[in-house]
Write a protein that holds these residues in place. Structure first.
Motif, mmCIF file in Angstrom:
data_model
loop_
_atom_site.group_PDB
_atom_site.id
_atom_site.type_symbol
_atom_site.label_atom_id
_atom_site.label_comp_id
_atom_site.label_asym_id
_atom_site.label_seq_id
_atom_site.Cartn_x
_atom_site.Cartn_y
_atom_site.Cartn_z
ATOM 1 N N THR A 24 0.829 -1.221 0.000
ATOM 2 C CA THR A 24 0.000 0.000 0.000
ATOM 3 C C THR A 24 0.855 1.259 0.000
ATOM 4 O O THR A 24 0.359 2.344 0.265
ATOM 5 N N GLY A 25 2.153 1.096 -0.277
ATOM 6 C CA GLY A 25 3.037 2.256 -0.236
ATOM 7 C C GLY A 25 3.637 2.474 1.146
ATOM 8 O O GLY A 25 4.366 3.435 1.377
ATOM 9 N N PHE B 283 -0.210 6.011 -6.580
ATOM 10 C CA PHE B 283 -0.831 5.061 -7.515
ATOM 11 C C PHE B 283 -0.778 3.628 -6.985
ATOM 12 O O PHE B 283 -1.696 2.845 -7.228
ATOM 13 N N ALA B 284 0.260 3.316 -6.222
ATOM 14 C CA ALA B 284 0.306 1.987 -5.591
ATOM 15 C C ALA B 284 -0.837 1.853 -4.587
ATOM 16 O O ALA B 284 -1.565 0.853 -4.566
ATOM 17 N N TYR B 285 -1.028 2.883 -3.793
ATOM 18 C CA TYR B 285 -2.099 2.878 -2.786
ATOM 19 C C TYR B 285 -3.464 2.774 -3.478
ATOM 20 O O TYR B 285 -4.311 1.967 -3.101
ATOM 21 N N GLY B 286 -3.657 3.595 -4.508
ATOM 22 C CA GLY B 286 -4.927 3.585 -5.243
ATOM 23 C C GLY B 286 -5.202 2.224 -5.869
ATOM 24 O O GLY B 286 -6.321 1.710 -5.796
ATOM 25 N N LYS C 153 -6.333 -0.256 -3.395
ATOM 26 C CA LYS C 153 -7.723 -0.028 -2.943
ATOM 27 C C LYS C 153 -8.703 -0.072 -4.122
ATOM 28 O O LYS C 153 -9.840 0.423 -4.002
ATOM 29 N N ASN C 154 -8.260 -0.591 -5.264
ATOM 30 C CA ASN C 154 -9.122 -0.684 -6.454
ATOM 31 C C ASN C 154 -9.633 0.649 -6.956
ATOM 32 O O ASN C 154 -10.757 0.736 -7.477
ATOM 33 N N ARG C 155 -8.857 1.692 -6.798
ATOM 34 C CA ARG C 155 -9.304 3.005 -7.276
ATOM 35 C C ARG C 155 -8.851 3.214 -8.721
ATOM 36 O O ARG C 155 -7.760 2.787 -9.098
ATOM 37 N N PRO C 156 -9.674 3.918 -9.518
ATOM 38 C CA PRO C 156 -9.228 4.240 -10.882
ATOM 39 C C PRO C 156 -8.119 5.294 -10.857
ATOM 40 O O PRO C 156 -8.008 6.050 -9.884
ATOM 41 N N ILE C 157 -7.332 5.351 -11.920
ATOM 42 C CA ILE C 157 -6.295 6.389 -12.042
ATOM 43 C C ILE C 157 -6.965 7.755 -12.130
ATOM 44 O O ILE C 157 -6.625 8.689 -11.416
ATOM 45 N N HIS C 158 -7.927 7.830 -13.061
ATOM 46 C CA HIS C 158 -8.657 9.067 -13.319
ATOM 47 C C HIS C 158 -9.929 8.618 -14.018
ATOM 48 O O HIS C 158 -10.034 7.472 -14.443
ATOM 49 N N SER C 159 -10.923 9.500 -14.149
ATOM 50 C CA SER C 159 -12.156 9.081 -14.810
ATOM 51 C C SER C 159 -12.861 10.280 -15.423
ATOM 52 O O SER C 159 -12.683 11.417 -14.972
#
Ligand code: ADP
Ligand code: NI
Length: 204
Positions: free
Chosen positions: A23-24, A134-137, A140-146
């Motif tokens: 998770t960083g 970005f490792a943390y995201g 946590k299954n987060r998108p880069i951007h949307s």
């Protein structure tokens, strides 16, 4: 016990605890914070040994990383006593890491507390900060951007506006401030290129 031996034992303790984190907050984050805290202490005339040791253990009682922060502190104290640190040294280390690890958001009172908090914050910005975000995201299954307004709020790129771009103004010590300004400039450069590539029509 010699200082180098104390540090080697703390390093081994932290390696065991954090080497598999994704998770960083891995062992190398602890190592970078320890080395940065040592450097800042040298420049700012803080207690070099205690700042380095507190850097190594600063995330031990973080409630994101451990189920039971109180137990983690008790175990840490026992461990530090077992490698021949005095009660005074142990209490100082616990006080230093409290505002980094489990009394987050509060301002550290001592110079050593400011140094370790600055060292931790410096690792959240610059190239390393970008990689960690970005490792943390991803973890946590987060998108880069949307392009979806709802999803956008949870995207990692949003974390830069929410938190990472605000860090440089929260840095306390002059030496860390200089480093933070450089790292901040680099993040702004990264973000401008990121949005250029994201928005570019040239390849569509
Ligand atoms: P600390 O170092 O005090 O544990 P945080 O847990 O807030 O501070 O951040 C640790 C790392 O995880 C930082 O590099 C940060 O950018 C990243 N991080 C925390 N929250 C998010 C998030 N919502 N999106 C992306 N990265 C995050
Ligand atoms: Ni940390």
């Amino acid at each position: 016990m010699k200082n180098e031996i104390i540090i080697a034992k703390v390093e081994a303790y932290i390696y065991k605890m954090f080497h598999s984190d994704a998770t960083g907050h891995d062992y190398y984050h602890m190592k970078r914070v320890a080395k940065m805290a040592k450097y800042l202490a040298e420049q700012e005339h803080g207690d070099v040994l205690l700042c380095e040791l507190a850097g190594w253990v600063h995330d031990v009682a973080d409630d994101k990383l451990t189920k039971d922060p109180e137990k983690a502190i008790i175990e840490l104290k026992l461990f530090l006593a077992s490698i021949s640190l005095s009660d005074d040294q142990i209490n100082t280390i616990v006080e230093i890491i409290s505002t980094v690890s489990f009394r987050k958001g509060q301002d550290p009172k001592s110079l050593a507390g400011k140094i370790v908090q600055d060292a931790d914050r410096l690792d959240a910005i610059g190239a390393m900060g970008i990689a960690r975000a970005f490792a943390y995201g991803g973890n946590k299954n987060r998108p880069i951007h949307s392009e979806d307004e709802q999803q956008k709020q949870h995207a990692t790129i949003q974390h830069f506006d929410d938190k990472l771009l605000l860090i440089k103004d929260k840095i306390k010590t002059p030496t860390a401030k200089r480093i933070a300004i450089e790292r901040h400039t680099y993040m702004e450069h990264f973000l401008s290129i990121f949005y250029n590539e994201w928005n570019s029509d040239a390849y569509h």
